[in-house]
Write a protein that holds these residues in place. Structure first.
Motif, PDB file in Angstrom:
ATOM      1  N   ASP A   1      37.254  43.231  40.676  1.00 19.85           N
ATOM      2  CA  ASP A   1      36.286  43.211  39.572  1.00 19.85           C
ATOM      3  C   ASP A   1      36.439  41.946  38.729  1.00 19.85           C
ATOM      4  OD1 ASP A   1      35.266  45.642  40.366  1.00 19.85           O
ATOM      5  OD2 ASP A   1      36.392  46.809  38.887  1.00 19.85           O
ATOM      6  N   LEU A   2      37.672  41.547  38.477  1.00 19.31           N
ATOM      7  CA  LEU A   2      37.911  40.353  37.654  1.00 19.31           C
ATOM      8  C   LEU A   2      37.469  39.076  38.368  1.00 19.31           C
ATOM      9  CD1 LEU A   2      41.411  41.296  36.195  1.00 19.31           C
ATOM     10  CD2 LEU A   2      39.262  41.116  34.924  1.00 19.31           C
ATOM     11  N   ILE A   3      37.677  39.020  39.671  1.00 16.50           N
ATOM     12  CA  ILE A   3      37.218  37.854  40.437  1.00 16.50           C
ATOM     13  C   ILE A   3      35.694  37.794  40.444  1.00 16.50           C
ATOM     14  CG2 ILE A   3      37.083  36.888  42.771  1.00 16.50           C
ATOM     15  CD1 ILE A   3      40.015  37.811  43.143  1.00 16.50           C
ATOM     16  N   ASN A   4      35.035  38.948  40.586  1.00 14.39           N
ATOM     17  CA  ASN A   4      33.571  38.952  40.546  1.00 14.39           C
ATOM     18  C   ASN A   4      33.054  38.584  39.153  1.00 14.39           C
ATOM     19  OD1 ASN A   4      32.811  39.443  43.197  1.00 14.39           O
ATOM     20  ND2 ASN A   4      33.069  41.656  43.004  1.00 14.39           N
ATOM     21  N   GLU A   5      33.757  38.998  38.128  1.00 10.14           N
ATOM     22  CA  GLU A   5      33.389  38.580  36.781  1.00 10.14           C
ATOM     23  C   GLU A   5      33.501  37.057  36.657  1.00 10.14           C
ATOM     24  OE1 GLU A   5      34.635  39.899  32.285  1.00 10.14           O
ATOM     25  OE2 GLU A   5      36.233  39.336  33.656  1.00 10.14           O
TER      26      GLU A   5
ATOM     27  N   GLN B   1      30.664  24.345  38.092  1.00 11.20           N
ATOM     28  CA  GLN B   1      30.277  25.102  39.273  1.00 11.20           C
ATOM     29  C   GLN B   1      29.278  26.189  38.887  1.00 11.20           C
ATOM     30  OE1 GLN B   1      31.262  24.326  42.325  1.00 11.20           O
ATOM     31  NE2 GLN B   1      32.584  22.671  41.596  1.00 11.20           N
ATOM     32  N   PRO B   2      28.226  26.380  39.695  1.00 12.83           N
ATOM     33  CA  PRO B   2      27.214  27.386  39.357  1.00 12.83           C
ATOM     34  C   PRO B   2      27.693  28.805  39.604  1.00 12.83           C
ATOM     35  CG  PRO B   2      26.728  26.414  41.489  1.00 12.83           C
ATOM     36  CD  PRO B   2      27.909  25.650  40.929  1.00 12.83           C
ATOM     37  N   ILE B   3      26.884  29.758  39.182  1.00 14.97           N
ATOM     38  CA  ILE B   3      27.152  31.172  39.436  1.00 14.97           C
ATOM     39  C   ILE B   3      27.220  31.410  40.947  1.00 14.97           C
ATOM     40  CG2 ILE B   3      26.126  33.479  39.278  1.00 14.97           C
ATOM     41  CD1 ILE B   3      24.934  32.599  36.588  1.00 14.97           C
ATOM     42  N   ALA B   4      28.153  32.248  41.369  1.00 13.42           N
ATOM     43  CA  ALA B   4      28.253  32.657  42.771  1.00 13.42           C
ATOM     44  C   ALA B   4      28.008  34.157  42.867  1.00 13.42           C
ATOM     45  CB  ALA B   4      29.628  32.308  43.340  1.00 13.42           C
ATOM     46  N   ALA B   5      27.429  34.584  43.965  1.00  6.94           N
ATOM     47  CA  ALA B   5      27.118  36.001  44.162  1.00  6.94           C
ATOM     48  C   ALA B   5      28.402  36.829  44.181  1.00  6.94           C
ATOM     49  CB  ALA B   5      26.358  36.196  45.464  1.00  6.94           C
TER      50      ALA B   5
ATOM     51  N   PRO C   1      53.174  38.507  38.775  1.00  6.59           N
ATOM     52  CA  PRO C   1      53.298  39.805  38.091  1.00  6.59           C
ATOM     53  C   PRO C   1      52.311  40.816  38.642  1.00  6.59           C
ATOM     54  CG  PRO C   1      52.126  38.223  36.725  1.00  6.59           C
ATOM     55  CD  PRO C   1      52.628  37.458  37.898  1.00  6.59           C
ATOM     56  N   GLY C   2      52.561  42.078  38.327  1.00  7.08           N
ATOM     57  CA  GLY C   2      51.702  43.132  38.825  1.00  7.08           C
ATOM     58  C   GLY C   2      50.399  43.295  38.078  1.00  7.08           C
ATOM     59  N   ASN C   3      50.217  42.577  36.976  1.00  2.63           N
ATOM     60  CA  ASN C   3      49.021  42.702  36.156  1.00  2.63           C
ATOM     61  C   ASN C   3      47.860  41.923  36.774  1.00  2.63           C
ATOM     62  OD1 ASN C   3      47.237  41.534  33.880  1.00  2.63           O
ATOM     63  ND2 ASN C   3      48.216  43.325  32.955  1.00  2.63           N
ATOM     64  N   ALA C   4      46.751  42.604  37.068  1.00  2.00           N
ATOM     65  CA  ALA C   4      45.623  41.962  37.744  1.00  2.00           C
ATOM     66  C   ALA C   4      45.024  40.836  36.908  1.00  2.00           C
ATOM     67  CB  ALA C   4      44.549  43.009  38.075  1.00  2.00           C
ATOM     68  N   ALA C   5      44.916  41.025  35.593  1.00  2.00           N
ATOM     69  CA  ALA C   5      44.330  39.996  34.736  1.00  2.00           C
ATOM     70  C   ALA C   5      45.170  38.717  34.761  1.00  2.00           C
ATOM     71  CB  ALA C   5      44.202  40.507  33.306  1.00  2.00           C
TER      72      ALA C   5
END
Length: 280
Positions: free
Chosen positions: A29-33, A46-50, A91-95
């Protein structure tokens, strides 16, 4: 054509716990954000990516200790037109992981070529696999894809065109022909199953023999082939860029056409296309 590249390190595979699975989903989710807005990357805007679609099959691909991601993809049965893998210990934190990998691999994360993502954690390291399937969803069966090729060909024939040094006026649209389509399917399947790429099969049979065997009594006949390309649009673009293939596409001598693809996971080029032209 197929491309595989990546940043490959060693990880061992462990069964995901619910907490680990939730962290993996959060990182996706964070990568897509991150891809959903224009970003500064390596000094360039860089432009928006799908957004990337989560793929459990892609997440399960582990290059192992030798780090051979392309071979691991093929062994898993995942056929990729473009793929890369990032292994990042942290670290284990996704963010926090997203912050760290975007600092080092922003161009990879924003690459518009990729449409799927698989994330897995093997102890401490995170493995982020990005890919675009060779055969996209929605391609349809061989006949649907062949008729999509026909529609694109007729759009191309509707305009005057230069094929290398040869110029062509616009040409009348071609009609779908089942016998020519059958000849195309036979050749695509044969190339895929016997792992070769040629207008002549290993016994020397050519498009003339294939078309005659399909029951088409031809006066003019022609053939285009392609491999390693996952969509009718990619195939047509390749043919139009090649003077000889382009000339076949634009020839006023042809009135009928059939096209088909075949896929074979064990072959070198994965997906094979044949386009057969004729006139009686």
């Amino acid at each position: 054509m197929r491309a595989a590249a990546g940043f490959l390190l060693v990880a061992c595979s462990l069964t995901a716990t619910p907490a680990r699975a939730a962290a993996e989903a959060e990182l996706i989710d964070l990568i897509n954000e991150y891809r959903s807005a224009p970003r500064e990357c390596e000094g360039r805007r860089q432009p928006i990516a799908a957004p990337l679609a989560p793929s459990p099959a892609l997440a399960a691909v582990d290059p192992g200790r030798d780090g051979r991601f392309g071979e691991a993809l093929k062994a898993s049965g995942y056929r990729a037109a473009a793929a890369t893998s990032i292994l990042f210990a942290g670290p284990g934190n996704a963010a926090e992981i997203r912050r760290l990998i975007e600092a080092r691999y922003c161009r990879t994360l924003l690459d518009p070529r990729y449409s799927q993502i698989g994330v897995a954690r093997s102890g401490s390291p995170w493995r982020i696999n990005l890919a675009r399937p060779l055969v996209p969803e929605g391609l349809g069966d061989w006949r649907e894809a062949g008729q999509a090729v026909l529609r694109l060909v007729n759009l191309a024939r509707a305009q005057p065109r230069a094929c290398g040094d040869e110029r062509f006026e616009r040409a009348r649209p071609l009609a779908w022909n089942e016998a020519l389509a059958e000849a195309a399917l036979v050749h695509s399947r044969d190339m895929a199953s016997r792992d070769y790429f040629s207008h002549a099969d290993p016994s020397g049979a050519s498009v003339r023999q294939r078309v005659a065997s399909a029951g088409y009594r031809w006066r003019h006949v022609g053939e285009n082939i392609a491999a390693g390309l996952g969509s009718p649009e990619q195939v047509l673009a390749g043919w139009l860029a090649s003077p000889g293939h382009c000339a076949n596409l634009m020839s006023p001598d042809f009135v009928d056409m059939g096209a088909a693809y075949a896929v074979e996971a064990s072959s070198k080029l994965d997906i094979y296309w044949t386009q057969t032209f004729g006139a009686r």
